[in-house]
Enzyme design. Structure first.
Site, short mmCIF file in Angstrom:
data_model
loop_
_atom_site.label_atom_id
_atom_site.label_comp_id
_atom_site.label_asym_id
_atom_site.label_seq_id
_atom_site.Cartn_x
_atom_site.Cartn_y
_atom_site.Cartn_z
N GLU A 3 92.32 -7.78 -46.20
CA GLU A 3 91.88 -7.60 -44.82
C GLU A 3 90.40 -7.98 -44.79
O GLU A 3 89.90 -8.57 -45.74
CB GLU A 3 92.14 -6.16 -44.36
CG GLU A 3 93.63 -5.78 -44.48
CD GLU A 3 93.95 -4.36 -44.05
OE1 GLU A 3 93.25 -3.85 -43.16
OE2 GLU A 3 94.89 -3.77 -44.60
N LYS A 61 90.21 -12.34 -41.01
CA LYS A 61 90.79 -12.59 -42.33
C LYS A 61 90.81 -14.07 -42.66
O LYS A 61 91.35 -14.46 -43.69
CB LYS A 61 92.23 -12.03 -42.37
CG LYS A 61 92.31 -10.55 -42.01
CD LYS A 61 93.76 -10.13 -41.82
CE LYS A 61 93.84 -8.78 -41.12
NZ LYS A 61 95.23 -8.42 -40.76
N ARG A 119 103.04 -14.40 -53.31
CA ARG A 119 104.08 -14.32 -52.28
C ARG A 119 104.08 -15.52 -51.33
O ARG A 119 104.89 -15.57 -50.41
CB ARG A 119 103.94 -13.03 -51.50
CG ARG A 119 104.17 -11.82 -52.38
CD ARG A 119 104.00 -10.52 -51.63
NE ARG A 119 103.84 -9.43 -52.59
CZ ARG A 119 103.49 -8.20 -52.29
NH1 ARG A 119 103.25 -7.88 -51.03
NH2 ARG A 119 103.37 -7.28 -53.21
N ARG A 175 96.72 -2.14 -21.73
CA ARG A 175 97.95 -2.30 -22.51
C ARG A 175 98.74 -1.00 -22.63
O ARG A 175 98.17 0.07 -22.82
CB ARG A 175 97.61 -2.80 -23.91
CG ARG A 175 97.04 -4.19 -23.89
CD ARG A 175 97.41 -4.92 -25.13
NE ARG A 175 96.91 -6.29 -25.09
CZ ARG A 175 97.15 -7.16 -26.05
NH1 ARG A 175 97.84 -6.81 -27.10
NH2 ARG A 175 96.68 -8.37 -25.96
N ARG A 285 106.95 -2.11 -41.46
CA ARG A 285 106.04 -1.65 -42.52
C ARG A 285 105.90 -0.15 -42.39
O ARG A 285 106.83 0.53 -41.96
CB ARG A 285 104.69 -2.37 -42.46
CG ARG A 285 104.01 -2.32 -41.11
CD ARG A 285 103.09 -3.48 -40.89
NE ARG A 285 103.88 -4.70 -40.71
CZ ARG A 285 103.38 -5.89 -40.51
NH1 ARG A 285 102.09 -6.06 -40.50
NH2 ARG A 285 104.13 -6.93 -40.33
#
Length: 304
Positions: A3, A61, A119, A175, A285
């Site tokens: 991050e 990032k 990955r 939101r 997650r």
DNA sequence: GGAATAACCTGGATGC
DNA sequence: TGCATCCAGGTTATTC
């Protein structure tokens, strides 16, 4: 997982070795590392070989190395397991090595910049630089008001001096999504991933499913302050490493995993109230929070 | 345009 | 010991 603090550690480690260096050769061992470069490996190498790196810049990032002429940049996203390593030019291949850049620096001589990624969620590309709409620096590491086209949709991060606090508060309050989902939206605020979202919400005592529109400006100001504190502390400690997935350019781990209060501490005592930290499924997650300190209130969504 | 979700991917951990 | 399954999660495309 890389991050903002982890990517910044990588950027700061790369900068002294690559700024001013010329890229002399490019070896691509796995084209999956170039998913962001649609024109393929030959074009990628051709556009970099002979180029001189003029800066090492980061927003959120994303990391990029503008080359001389400031029209193009090598951009990198580490994904979940990407590593940028500095090695001797004849160093043995790293495990999961995908791309190797050979560089020549006027002071440091020949070096290799190795992109390794277990990955394969990370990727590299050569991309054109665009002017920033607000004429401020594109990211941290250079005053150049330019940004790669593939990063243009990414919001400024909370540590960026040009970050618009008021605009962020207003966007959040429009939101209906849960605040954790909003913190992970890189188009609104960049650099925060699952670890620092959980840690910031724990520090601000806000339940992760609290709707954005239910948060007052003072509550959002407190949260943004905690985001900045968490990111700065993690940066000072070299980032968060749970295993070999995140290391700096020399292959060394960070220490912030020892300072985590909520993330990865399922069932352990909350450092503030001694209640058990809870882990729950969230967006494929996990979320970690203290149900006693981070109480559900009206205006919160149903799943957590 | 906002919101939600699936897919991409590898290797370590776990269970049988 | 070997195999199957689960889990980690950032970004993007797709669907509603």
């Amino acid at each position: 997982m890389p991050e903002l603090p982890e990517v910044e550690v990588v950027r700061a480690g790369l900068a002294p070795a690559v700024v001013g260096a010329q890229i002399t050769a490019v070896s691509v061992f796995d084209e999956r590392a170039l998913t962001r470069h649609a024109q393929g490996a030959a074009d990628f190498a051709g556009r970099l070989e002979g180029a001189q790196v003029v800066a090492a810049v980061r927003r959120g990032k994303f990391l990029w190395l503008p080359v001389q002429g400031e029209r193009d940049a090598l951009i990198a996203h580490l994904g979940m397991s990407g590593q940028m390593l500095l090695r001797a030019p004849d160093a043995a291949p790293e495990r999961h090595e995908r791309v190797r850049l050979h560089i020549r620096h006027p002071r440091h001589g020949e070096l290799a910049v190795v992109f390794a990624d277990q990955r394969t969620f990370g990727s590299l590309a050569v991309d054109e630089l665009l002017d920033t709409p607000d004429h401020a620096a594109g990211g941290f590491g250079s005053p150049l008001p330019r940004i790669p086209s593939q990063v243009a949709h990414i919001a400024r991060d909370a540590l960026d001096p040009a970050f618009d606090d008021g605009g962020f508060f207003a966007a959040v309050r429009r939101r209906a999504s849960g605040i954790k989902r909003i913190l992970l939206d890189q188009g609104l605020i960049s650099g925060i991933g699952n670890i620092y979202a959980d840690e910031s919400l724990w520090a601000a005592r806000i339940h992760p499913e609290t709707e954005g529109r239910a948060l007052s400006r003072p509550a959002l100001a407190r949260l943004l302050g905690e985001v900045r504190l968490v990111l700065e502390k993690a940066l000072a400690e070299g980032g968060t490493s749970f295993d070999a997935q995140y290391v700096n350019v020399n292959g060394q781990a960070g220490y912030f995993a020892h300072s985590l209060n909520a993330y990865g501490r399922t069932g352990e005592e909350c450092p503030r109230c001694a209640g058990p930290i809870r882990r729950e499924a969230f967006m494929n997650r996990s979320s970690h929070y203290c149900p006693r300190c981070q109480r559900r209130r009206q205006g919160q969504r149903g799943s957590l």
